[in-house]
Scaffold this motif. Sequence first.
Motif, mmCIF file in Angstrom:
data_model
loop_
_atom_site.group_PDB
_atom_site.id
_atom_site.type_symbol
_atom_site.label_atom_id
_atom_site.label_comp_id
_atom_site.label_asym_id
_atom_site.label_seq_id
_atom_site.Cartn_x
_atom_site.Cartn_y
_atom_site.Cartn_z
ATOM 1 N N HIS A 267 45.406 33.500 41.689
ATOM 2 C CA HIS A 267 44.529 34.987 41.839
ATOM 3 C C HIS A 267 44.035 35.838 40.564
ATOM 4 O O HIS A 267 42.572 36.640 41.221
ATOM 5 N N GLU A 268 43.859 35.167 39.180
ATOM 6 C CA GLU A 268 43.108 36.161 38.065
ATOM 7 C C GLU A 268 42.022 35.977 38.116
ATOM 8 O O GLU A 268 40.864 36.217 38.014
ATOM 9 N N ASN A 269 41.501 34.438 38.263
ATOM 10 C CA ASN A 269 40.393 33.247 38.368
ATOM 11 C C ASN A 269 40.441 34.144 39.843
ATOM 12 O O ASN A 269 37.944 34.262 39.125
ATOM 13 N N ILE B 53 39.772 37.271 40.728
ATOM 14 C CA ILE B 53 38.901 38.385 40.321
ATOM 15 C C ILE B 53 38.073 38.535 38.972
ATOM 16 O O ILE B 53 37.056 39.059 39.712
ATOM 17 N N THR B 54 37.606 37.585 38.666
ATOM 18 C CA THR B 54 36.959 36.842 37.156
ATOM 19 C C THR B 54 35.983 36.513 38.391
ATOM 20 O O THR B 54 34.722 36.845 38.037
#
Length: 595
Positions: A147-149, A151-152
């Motif tokens: 998920h964080e990837n 967002i980036t």
Amino acid sequence: MMQEVSREKVERILPKNRSKVLKWNGWGYKDSKFFVTKEGVIRFTGNRYPIGEIDLPFFTQWVQKTLNIDIRSRNVPQNIFKSNEIPHCFIPNDFLVALKNTKMDFTTDGPARICRSHGQTLYDIYTLRYDKCFPRISDIVVWPMNHENVITLVELANNYNVALIPYGGGTSVSGAVTLPKYEKRCIVSVDTSQMNKLLWLDESNLIACFEAGIVGQDLERELKKLGFTCGHEPDSYEFSSLGGWVATRASGMKKNVYGNIEDLVVDVKMVTSEGVMEKNSKVPRMSCGPDFQHIILGSEGTLGIITEVKLKIRPLPKCISYESVIFPDYDSGVKCMREVAKQRCQPASIRLMDNMQFKFGQSLRPMNNKFENLKEIFKKIYLKRICAFDYDSLCVMTLLFEGSREEVNLHKNRISHIATLFGGINSGEKIGKMGYMLTFVIAYIRDLALEYNVVAESFETSVPWDKTLHLCNYVKKTVSNECSKLNIKYYLISCRVTQTYDTGCCVYFYFGFNWTGLNNPVSTYHHIESIARDAIIVSGGSISHHHGVGKLRSYWYQNNIPKTTLSLYKSSKHLLDPKNIFAIGNLMCYPISKL
């Protein structure tokens, strides 16, 4: 009890190099396909399916008779990767530098870009096999790991004005992953296949959280290890992704017990240009204003990228059993299914094949020994002389039961009683099981058909019960009339009821024809299907039941959805994605930027 699950790398069916396992120019596994042997008999390769490594002489006869194919003349597919037609990639240097700094894996390899620039429409596969390369393919493929990837990646896309196209299993038959050919910006194909983990499982509340890139068979395998099932089983279950199910409002063959995807979803996490959308709750229901999560279901990649999904799960059933019923005609079968739905006693799966599909299914049996052949002859004699069934009009209902042994037996008896009221005769477990399993094999047939001048595709709708028979008959008649106008002599048009509800059902059509003598078979097919789609709408059917809108049905979406609803979607698009970085172009058939 909450059970945290290891985030270590898991076994998966979709590796980064998909072409090692899956076909790049057709359906499914590389080791599974229909082909014609040197002896002129159709055979299916591999051992993944019940008909694997078996000669199919009856199927050979059926396709020759129905579609007049010449098995001595084969269209050899091209290898588009070896051509010089692969479009060059365009990637802004500052974006590329920023992407490298994220440490996410990516590639600009031509074959990898082509593989993620199409789905499974007739146009897609015909183009890959026999035509020039697509006018627009992705410029770069990126594999976010979590998920964080994502967002980036969304932040980078907004900062450097590049377009993001989510890509899951690539099984769409609505043109949903076809790239907009007029998009001039760099297009990033966001391959979610590496986001495939079971993050946690809550045994007390029967909820599991998965990353959205996991495909159906991997999801079920991980749950089965722990004694559970999700129960969502679309025809594409082997290769389609969880995120794709949510994005298209998918339906599965066992929805009667487990529900459609909207019934299974507890919460969805989607990354938009304006932030993350999620409920962040596990409660069973809320009355807290409008449920804006429903705008995610059916959004088809136009509003953001789905990253995580919380799903309802169930303990594995103790008993699984198949059954089938033969009816004298399609009308009787539909009336029986209506009564079953009225009494709300549908088993996990209940489907009705018309006569054409029944004969097709029968043709896929292997050449048996003399005793088995005698049994088939006696069955036909019994149906014709004792039951007074006409072999050219009868149809079959296939059934799947799940639950405890007692529940299954009671359920079987109840369905059997209802079926007899409409002239149905029990035809056993073997036909029921084969009918259910063949669902996963049918998709492989089109690849063989294209090699012998036959184009074929499926399309579906949902329709109220009182309009079902009229719709089925009218669509078939409409297609037949158009084939006659175009001098298409060898074709098939058939249908089956695949899902039932209190108020109506899903009808699934198959249409194909021998294109010999036609200059542009794909355009001809789409012309006829468009007329069939108009006939569906006029007959009271929906644009789609579970395939979604994509680009192929965007015309009907815009012309059959109330203006207020369209305005709400457009407003949501502008609010959540003001720079239109999710520029896939589904639902609306003109650029959002011009609205």
